[in-house]
Every structure is written in structure tokens, then in C-alpha cells.
Design a protein around this motif. Structure first.
Motif, PDB file in Angstrom:
ATOM      1  N   VAL A   1      47.593  37.510  28.784  1.00  0.00           N
ATOM      2  CA  VAL A   1      46.735  38.471  29.231  1.00  0.00           C
ATOM      3  C   VAL A   1      46.312  39.351  28.121  1.00  0.00           C
ATOM      4  O   VAL A   1      46.976  39.813  27.369  1.00  0.00           O
ATOM      5  CB  VAL A   1      47.007  39.406  30.530  1.00  0.00           C
ATOM      6  CG1 VAL A   1      45.965  40.097  31.015  1.00  0.00           C
ATOM      7  CG2 VAL A   1      47.541  38.213  31.471  1.00  0.00           C
ATOM      8  N   ALA A   2      44.973  39.550  27.777  1.00  0.00           N
ATOM      9  CA  ALA A   2      44.198  40.378  26.867  1.00  0.00           C
ATOM     10  C   ALA A   2      44.220  41.800  27.836  1.00  0.00           C
ATOM     11  O   ALA A   2      43.545  41.753  28.898  1.00  0.00           O
ATOM     12  CB  ALA A   2      42.747  40.081  26.482  1.00  0.00           C
ATOM     13  N   ASN A   3      45.035  42.612  27.254  1.00  0.00           N
ATOM     14  CA  ASN A   3      45.017  44.048  27.669  1.00  0.00           C
ATOM     15  C   ASN A   3      44.260  44.756  26.934  1.00  0.00           C
ATOM     16  O   ASN A   3      44.537  45.441  25.810  1.00  0.00           O
ATOM     17  CB  ASN A   3      46.438  44.478  27.874  1.00  0.00           C
ATOM     18  CG  ASN A   3      46.599  45.775  28.648  1.00  0.00           C
ATOM     19  OD1 ASN A   3      45.818  46.544  28.673  1.00  0.00           O
ATOM     20  ND2 ASN A   3      48.063  46.045  28.919  1.00  0.00           N
TER      21      ASN A   3
ATOM     22  N   GLY B   1      38.193  32.115  28.379  1.00  0.00           N
ATOM     23  CA  GLY B   1      39.062  31.899  29.664  1.00  0.00           C
ATOM     24  C   GLY B   1      40.212  32.678  29.759  1.00  0.00           C
ATOM     25  O   GLY B   1      40.967  32.558  30.464  1.00  0.00           O
ATOM     26  N   ALA B   2      40.095  33.647  29.114  1.00  0.00           N
ATOM     27  CA  ALA B   2      41.416  34.597  28.692  1.00  0.00           C
ATOM     28  C   ALA B   2      41.511  35.494  30.299  1.00  0.00           C
ATOM     29  O   ALA B   2      40.341  35.793  30.339  1.00  0.00           O
ATOM     30  CB  ALA B   2      41.418  35.408  27.615  1.00  0.00           C
ATOM     31  N   GLY B   3      42.699  35.667  30.701  1.00  0.00           N
ATOM     32  CA  GLY B   3      42.775  36.705  31.565  1.00  0.00           C
ATOM     33  C   GLY B   3      42.766  38.191  31.066  1.00  0.00           C
ATOM     34  O   GLY B   3      42.935  38.406  29.883  1.00  0.00           O
TER      35      GLY B   3
ATOM     36  N   SER C   1      33.933  43.954  34.373  1.00  0.00           N
ATOM     37  CA  SER C   1      34.645  45.236  33.929  1.00  0.00           C
ATOM     38  C   SER C   1      35.424  45.761  34.976  1.00  0.00           C
ATOM     39  O   SER C   1      36.580  46.162  34.857  1.00  0.00           O
ATOM     40  CB  SER C   1      33.719  46.175  33.290  1.00  0.00           C
ATOM     41  OG  SER C   1      32.924  46.026  32.113  1.00  0.00           O
ATOM     42  N   ILE C   2      34.620  45.804  36.190  1.00  0.00           N
ATOM     43  CA  ILE C   2      35.721  46.588  37.330  1.00  0.00           C
ATOM     44  C   ILE C   2      36.736  45.496  37.702  1.00  0.00           C
ATOM     45  O   ILE C   2      37.659  45.803  38.117  1.00  0.00           O
ATOM     46  CB  ILE C   2      34.715  46.630  38.678  1.00  0.00           C
ATOM     47  CG1 ILE C   2      33.573  47.502  38.320  1.00  0.00           C
ATOM     48  CG2 ILE C   2      35.253  46.998  39.780  1.00  0.00           C
ATOM     49  CD1 ILE C   2      32.502  48.014  39.443  1.00  0.00           C
ATOM     50  N   ALA C   3      36.251  44.230  37.698  1.00  0.00           N
ATOM     51  CA  ALA C   3      37.487  43.196  37.953  1.00  0.00           C
ATOM     52  C   ALA C   3      38.769  43.421  37.141  1.00  0.00           C
ATOM     53  O   ALA C   3      39.676  43.096  37.500  1.00  0.00           O
ATOM     54  CB  ALA C   3      37.101  41.775  37.988  1.00  0.00           C
ATOM     55  N   ALA C   4      38.483  43.736  35.592  1.00  0.00           N
ATOM     56  CA  ALA C   4      39.390  43.767  34.857  1.00  0.00           C
ATOM     57  C   ALA C   4      40.343  45.163  35.124  1.00  0.00           C
ATOM     58  O   ALA C   4      41.509  45.061  35.038  1.00  0.00           O
ATOM     59  CB  ALA C   4      38.939  43.997  33.420  1.00  0.00           C
ATOM     60  N   PHE C   5      39.811  46.076  35.733  1.00  0.00           N
ATOM     61  CA  PHE C   5      40.412  47.235  36.024  1.00  0.00           C
ATOM     62  C   PHE C   5      40.952  47.260  37.289  1.00  0.00           C
ATOM     63  O   PHE C   5      41.703  48.284  37.755  1.00  0.00           O
ATOM     64  CB  PHE C   5      39.482  48.543  35.917  1.00  0.00           C
ATOM     65  CG  PHE C   5      39.684  49.370  34.949  1.00  0.00           C
ATOM     66  CD1 PHE C   5      41.083  50.232  34.697  1.00  0.00           C
ATOM     67  CD2 PHE C   5      38.807  49.571  33.685  1.00  0.00           C
ATOM     68  CE1 PHE C   5      41.069  50.792  33.619  1.00  0.00           C
ATOM     69  CE2 PHE C   5      39.087  50.389  32.837  1.00  0.00           C
ATOM     70  CZ  PHE C   5      40.258  51.212  32.568  1.00  0.00           C
ATOM     71  N   THR C   6      40.828  46.193  38.106  1.00  0.00           N
ATOM     72  CA  THR C   6      41.277  46.096  39.410  1.00  0.00           C
ATOM     73  C   THR C   6      42.312  45.126  39.526  1.00  0.00           C
ATOM     74  O   THR C   6      43.296  45.156  39.207  1.00  0.00           O
ATOM     75  CB  THR C   6      40.210  46.347  40.522  1.00  0.00           C
ATOM     76  OG1 THR C   6      39.279  45.225  40.325  1.00  0.00           O
ATOM     77  CG2 THR C   6      39.672  47.600  40.607  1.00  0.00           C
ATOM     78  N   MET C   7      41.808  43.780  39.909  1.00  0.00           N
ATOM     79  CA  MET C   7      42.384  42.474  39.855  1.00  0.00           C
ATOM     80  C   MET C   7      43.284  42.192  38.586  1.00  0.00           C
ATOM     81  O   MET C   7      44.270  41.547  38.402  1.00  0.00           O
ATOM     82  CB  MET C   7      41.578  41.414  40.528  1.00  0.00           C
ATOM     83  CG  MET C   7      41.502  41.176  41.907  1.00  0.00           C
ATOM     84  SD  MET C   7      42.891  41.150  42.791  1.00  0.00           S
ATOM     85  CE  MET C   7      43.409  39.519  42.804  1.00  0.00           C
ATOM     86  N   GLY C   8      42.414  42.545  37.557  1.00  0.00           N
ATOM     87  CA  GLY C   8      43.041  42.081  36.099  1.00  0.00           C
ATOM     88  C   GLY C   8      44.228  42.803  35.795  1.00  0.00           C
ATOM     89  O   GLY C   8      45.415  42.015  35.336  1.00  0.00           O
ATOM     90  N   SER C   9      44.351  44.094  36.156  1.00  0.00           N
ATOM     91  CA  SER C   9      45.321  44.900  35.939  1.00  0.00           C
ATOM     92  C   SER C   9      46.447  44.467  36.934  1.00  0.00           C
ATOM     93  O   SER C   9      47.930  44.598  36.641  1.00  0.00           O
ATOM     94  CB  SER C   9      44.985  46.200  35.815  1.00  0.00           C
ATOM     95  OG  SER C   9      44.173  46.586  34.734  1.00  0.00           O
ATOM     96  N   ALA C  10      46.026  44.343  38.329  1.00  0.00           N
ATOM     97  CA  ALA C  10      46.977  44.061  39.315  1.00  0.00           C
ATOM     98  C   ALA C  10      47.686  42.892  38.845  1.00  0.00           C
ATOM     99  O   ALA C  10      48.971  42.736  39.148  1.00  0.00           O
ATOM    100  CB  ALA C  10      46.224  44.024  40.610  1.00  0.00           C
TER     101      ALA C  10
END
Ligand SMILES: [Zn+2]
Length: 554
Positions: free
Chosen positions: A395-397, A435-437, A488-497
């Protein structure tokens, strides 16, 4: 059908479910979401016992999750000589002076958070501190924690003189005559820092709660603590356990246990034991943090081709691989085999490549699994390595706040990276296209933990007007790497979850998940994207219980 304890109505609910569904209402029972839909859909869940929150068009989002943050040291800093909210040499000097005056009993002036771009060459002088605090020891790390500003008393106490050699993992800034000038980088800062009095357990507990309070006020309900240690000066491991047991820990926290780079595989058993004992309440220490390089501004980030000097000439500096890359493969394979997630600090392109190589070695040895290894910072990614994130399911953090023209970028970074490398910075859109998370985080207290500011930069690649370090350069930073608001919102919610293994219970607003939610004062999608940073969080809930309400908002 039983009545909901809490219902949100008349809002703009952005669910972040797979279909990116919109709704206007949400009902909550026993801390879980039981209905998502129109106001009509939740009406029969509401009776006289239900607390109804009229959103009046405001936005309800899943609580933000910060995938790389240091809330305990950040909280302790906020309670010490805190320079984070200032941005001038005069401001820093004044803050140190008034802090020293207000705390005459403190032999050590600790805290920090200064910004390198304020000082010529990024290196402040001891003279500024000597003029105001000559008789007590001052040591103040900068905002990224990789350098420290010290006074003469501190150097004297630690025995650092012109005769002291630089350490393998850190440099002493010097005057032309070789005398230490007052800035110490990386390991050299430990010459002083290791002698500082350690915060008491009560200080650390207080820091955790202050950090948590601050993050909740920004809509954050979960995070990954990027350095969890015990038996050190910042024993946040024990603080999390205490707060988890007492119930004071309202956030969900995954702890990334610190990999001691001065040791090798012999520490793995200790990490296993820490993981076993590292669960309490909403806390679980299930990740391991390996710091593979430093930062560009001090030439400690590991690059493939050498840095340039200020005149554009090639130097022989290639930065530091804190862990030998071949050894790294073995360590990561061992950790992966034991079920750990590995959280890499991988800032420049050689460290990114070495980290991906280590994940690849683990995959080859152990086969695929669901540990969700992730690489944080990703300031420079070689284009050849971009597709490897998806291939290796790494995952790209991302820490998007840094992806803008500002002082540190324009003066201390771009000239020293040169063409074409400076264009490989923060390639968020390229990573998403490949396709990176994608997960996101702040690295607070390095920089602001406000997700709305970070999302603003991810979308615009321009520092928001409110951003302290903006230098007025409003040119879009590598415009092809902008990502849209939804991503961006998805990364800060589902992505980090996802990184936190919390995506089955949080990260989106769906029936059955915990009611970890944030109310944003406007529908971000209904406003121009260059105004995202103007928005603010009105309220934050964990399992339907308010953990923050903005004064004046209802
Ligand atoms: Zn960090």
C-alpha cells in the motif's frame, strides 16, 4: 423495529461504500450503523428517545483515519515549548524565551517543531539560543524530527566540540573553523538528546490524551502510530495499554513497533512478545516500523543517483540506507512469516526500491498473505517502481500535505534533486492509475494533521492559504499527479482503514459498521476544490458517542 439512539438527517452523507453512494440520513444503534438512506428511510427508527442531529445540508463522512502519525510525542510537544504553530526565527526565539521564563524550574528546555526553511541553509545557529538561554540546556528538534537545534550549554554538556567526529548516521553542522554551530542531524542529535530527562509516565499519558483530543477535533477517529516503543524515553506502548484498559482511548489505534536498526534478527522475538502483550481496548500493536532512510533536506534520504550541490554540480552524497538492503530482505521475510505488517519509512527512490525488494523477497519465501505492508512518505518514486506496488500488494501511504511548492520544497529540495528526479515526487495519480492501494496520513507532528488541509493539497497540489509554510508560490506542483476529491477522501477513510485492518468495521458508512463519523461544515463536492481547506469539522463520533463538538456548531 427498535428506536435508534442517534440519527443524522437532512444531510449530505458521503458513504465511501464501493458504489460511492450518497444518502441524507443515518441511524445508529448500540454504536453501530443500522440504516443509511433518505430521511424517509430512517423516520421509523426515530422516537422520543432518539437524539436527532439535523445536518442542515452539511456533510457526514466516515471518521478520517491517519495512516502515519505520532500523536503521543505530538501531544507531549504541545504541552512543552511548542514551535509548530510559528514560522519565523524571531517567533521561535520569542517562544523559547517566554517558555524559559515561565518555567524557571526546568533545567532542560525541550519541545521543538521549527521549520528548516526559516533559516539559511536550514540550519539555525546556537547563538540565537545562547542569547536568551545561556545557562540551561536547550534542545529543540525540527518539525520533521530529523535535526535538532541546540545551544552551547547543550553541546558542552554532551562534550560535542570541534574535535568530535561526525557519526555514521548523522552530521554535526559546523562553523568554518570546525566548531559545532548549533544544528545536529539524525544520529548526531542523539549525542545530546540521549542525555535529556525522560518524560514521566504521567507526561506520556497526558501527551497521548492531548494528541487524541487534537486529532478528534479534526474528525480523526483512528490512526496508525508510526513509532511505538517501550523501555525508551517515549514509552507510548505502555501509555496506549493504560489508556486502552481505562477506556480513555476513544480512538482506534494500530501501533507500529519500532525496529531498532542498530540490532538485527535477534529482536524479532521481543517484537512477538510486544505484540502478544500489546492489546487493550481499541489498541493493537500489530505492525512493525522499519525506517529505511532519512529526509532529502539533509541528504539522508536514500537516492539512486547522487544529490546535487547548490550550484547544480554532482556530489558524492547518496543518502543513507539505515538497514543494509540485503539484511532488510531477511528481516522483512521473518516478520512477514510471523504475521506482522511492515510499515516502512521509505522516502527517496532508493529506499522505496529497497523496501519493495524486501516485500518481494518475503512474498517469494512465504507466499501471498493479507498483512498489508505499506510504504510511507514516498517523496520520490522511480517510475519503474510505481507498478510494483500493485504487483506486490504494497500500500502507498501518502502524506499529501508536502506535495506543493513551499519554502522547503523550492529552496531545500528541488535544486538538490535536479532533473528529471524532482518530477518523480509524490506520484499519487500515477500510483492510483497503476492500481496501487492508497492510504493517507499526516506524519504529525512533522506537519499539520488536518485531513482537510491534506486533501486540499492532494486535489490541488497547491499549499492552502491557511498553510503555515506556504511561500506564496501558487504554481501547481506537478499537475499530472493531482487526484480527485473522491479518491482523496477514500484514501483518508477506507484506504487507511485497510492498512489498519479496520476496513471490515470502519472506513465507510454502511449498515453494520461502527458509527465512527465526522460532520464537515459543508458539502465539499458542492464547493470549488480550491476551497477545501476552508472547511472545518463540526463534530466527531466514535461508536455514536461524540468525542468532539466544535464550539458554536450544533
Ligand atoms: Zn513519521
Amino acid at each position: 423495529m427498535s428506536a435508534a439512539e442517534l440519527a443524522f438527517v437532512n444531510g449530505s452523507v458521503y458513504t465511501v461504500d464501493a458504489a460511492r453512494t450518497r444518502a441524507s440520513a443515518v441511524a445508529v444503534e448500540d454504536g453501530r450503523i443500522v440504516a443509511v438512506g433518505s430521511d424517509d428511510d430512517v423516520r421509523d427508527r426515530i422516537d422520543g428517545t432518539t437524539e436527532v442531529l439535523d445536518l442542515r445540508g452539511r456533510m457526514l463522512v466516515p471518521g478520517f483515519q491517519d495512516a502515519h502519525v505520532h500523536p503521543v510525542s505530538g501531544g507531549v510537544d504541545r504541552l512543552q515549548c511548542d514551535l509548530h504553530d510559528l514560522h519565523s526565527a524571531d517567533g521561535y526565539v520569542e517562544a523559547v524565551r517566554s517558555y524559559a521564563e515561565a518555567h524557571p524550574e526546568r533545567e532542560w528546555i525541550l519541545g521543538g517543531g521549527w521549520s528548516m526553511d526559516v533559516f539559511p541553509g536550514g540550519t539555525p545557529s546556537k547563538d540565537l539560543l545562547d542569547a536568551i538561554v545561556p545557562d540551561r540546556i536547550v534542545i529543540l528538534p525540527n518539525r520533521d524530527g530529523h535535526s535538532a537545534w541546540v545551544n552551547s550549554r547543550a553541546l558542552e554538556m554532551a562534550g560535542v566540540t570541534a574535535a568530535t567526529l561526525d557519526k555514521a548516521d548523522g552530521r554535526i553542522e559546523r562553523d568554518p573553523d570546525g566548531e559545532p554551530s548549533g544544528t545536529l542531524h539524525e544520529g548526531a542529535a542523539n549525542l545530546v538528546g540521549d542525555l535529556a530527562p525522560v518524560p514521566t509516565p504521567a507526561d506520556v499519558d497526558e501527551g497521548l490524551l492531548e494528541g487524541q483530543r487534537y486529532l478528534h477535533s479534526l474528525g480523526i477517529t483512528a490512526w496508525q502510530d508510526a513509532i511505538v516503543t517501550t523501555g525508551t524515553s517515549m514509552d507510548n506502548y505502555s501509555a496506549y495499554l493504560r489508556a486502552g484498559e481505562s477506556g480513555d482511548l476513544t480512538a482506534r489505534v494500530v501501533g507500529a513497533l519500532w525496529w531498532d536498526r542498530d540490532r538485527g534478527a535477534e529482536q524479532v522475538d521481543e517484537l512477538v512478545a510486544l505484540r502478544e502483550g500489546g492489546r487493550a481496548g481499541r489498541f493493537a500493536a500489530t505492525s512493525v516500523k522499519i525506517m529505511q532512510d532519512g529526509v532529502c533536506e539533509t541528504f539522508t534520504a536514500a537516492v539512486l543517483e547522487p544529490y546535487l550541490d547548490a550550484d547544480g554540480n554532482i556530489t558524492d552524497e547518496r543518502g543513507i540506507s539505515f538497514v543494509d538492503p540485503e539484511a532488510l530482505k531477511g528481516f522483512v521475510t521473518a516478520l512477514d512469516g510471523l504475521g506482522f505488517q511492515v510499515h516502512f519509512h521509505a522516502l527517496a527512490e532508493r529506499a522505496v526500491r529497497e523496501s519493495l525488494d524486501a516485500i518481494e523477497a518475503a512474498l517469494r519465501a512465504n507466499g501471498p498473505n493479507d498483512h498489508r505492508h505499506h510504504l510511507a512518505h514516498l517523496q520520490i518514486v522511480h517510475p519503474d517502481d510505481v507498478p510494483r506496488f500493485r504487483q506486490l500488494r504494497a500500500v502507498a501511504n501518502a502524506q499529501p500535505l508536502w506535495a506543493a511548492h513551499e519554502g522547503q520544497m523550492d529552496d531545500l529540495t528541488i535544486p538538490f534533486l535536479g532533473e528529471p528526479r524532482w518530477r518523480w515526487q509524490y506520484p499519487f495519480a500515477s500510483l492510483v492509475r497503476s492500481g496501487a492501494g492508497l492510504a493517507m496520513g499526516s506524519d504529525w507532528s512533522v506537519s499539520s494533521p488536518d485531513p482537510l488541509e491534506e486533501i486540499h493539497v492532494a486535489v490541488n497540489r497547491v499549499a492552502p492559504p491557511t498553510y503555515l509554510y506556504g511561500n506564496g508560490n501558487s504554481e501547481v506542483f506537478l499537475p499530472d499527479e493531482r487526484i480527485d476529491l473522491a479518491t482523496s477522501i477514500a484514501a483518508f477513510t477506507m484506504g487507511s482503514a485497510y492498512v489498519n485492518h479496520l476496513d471490515d468495521v470502519t472506513g465507510s458508512i454502511e449498515v453494520g459498521k461502527f458509527a465512527d463519523l465526522a460532520v464537515v461544515d459543508r458539502d465539499l463536492f458542492a464547493h470549488p476544490v480550491d476551497e477545501i481547506a476552508n472547511a472545518q469539522v463540526d463534530a466527531t463520533f466514535v461508536e455514536g458517542v461524540p468525542v468532539y463538538r466544535r464550539v458554536g456548531a450544533d
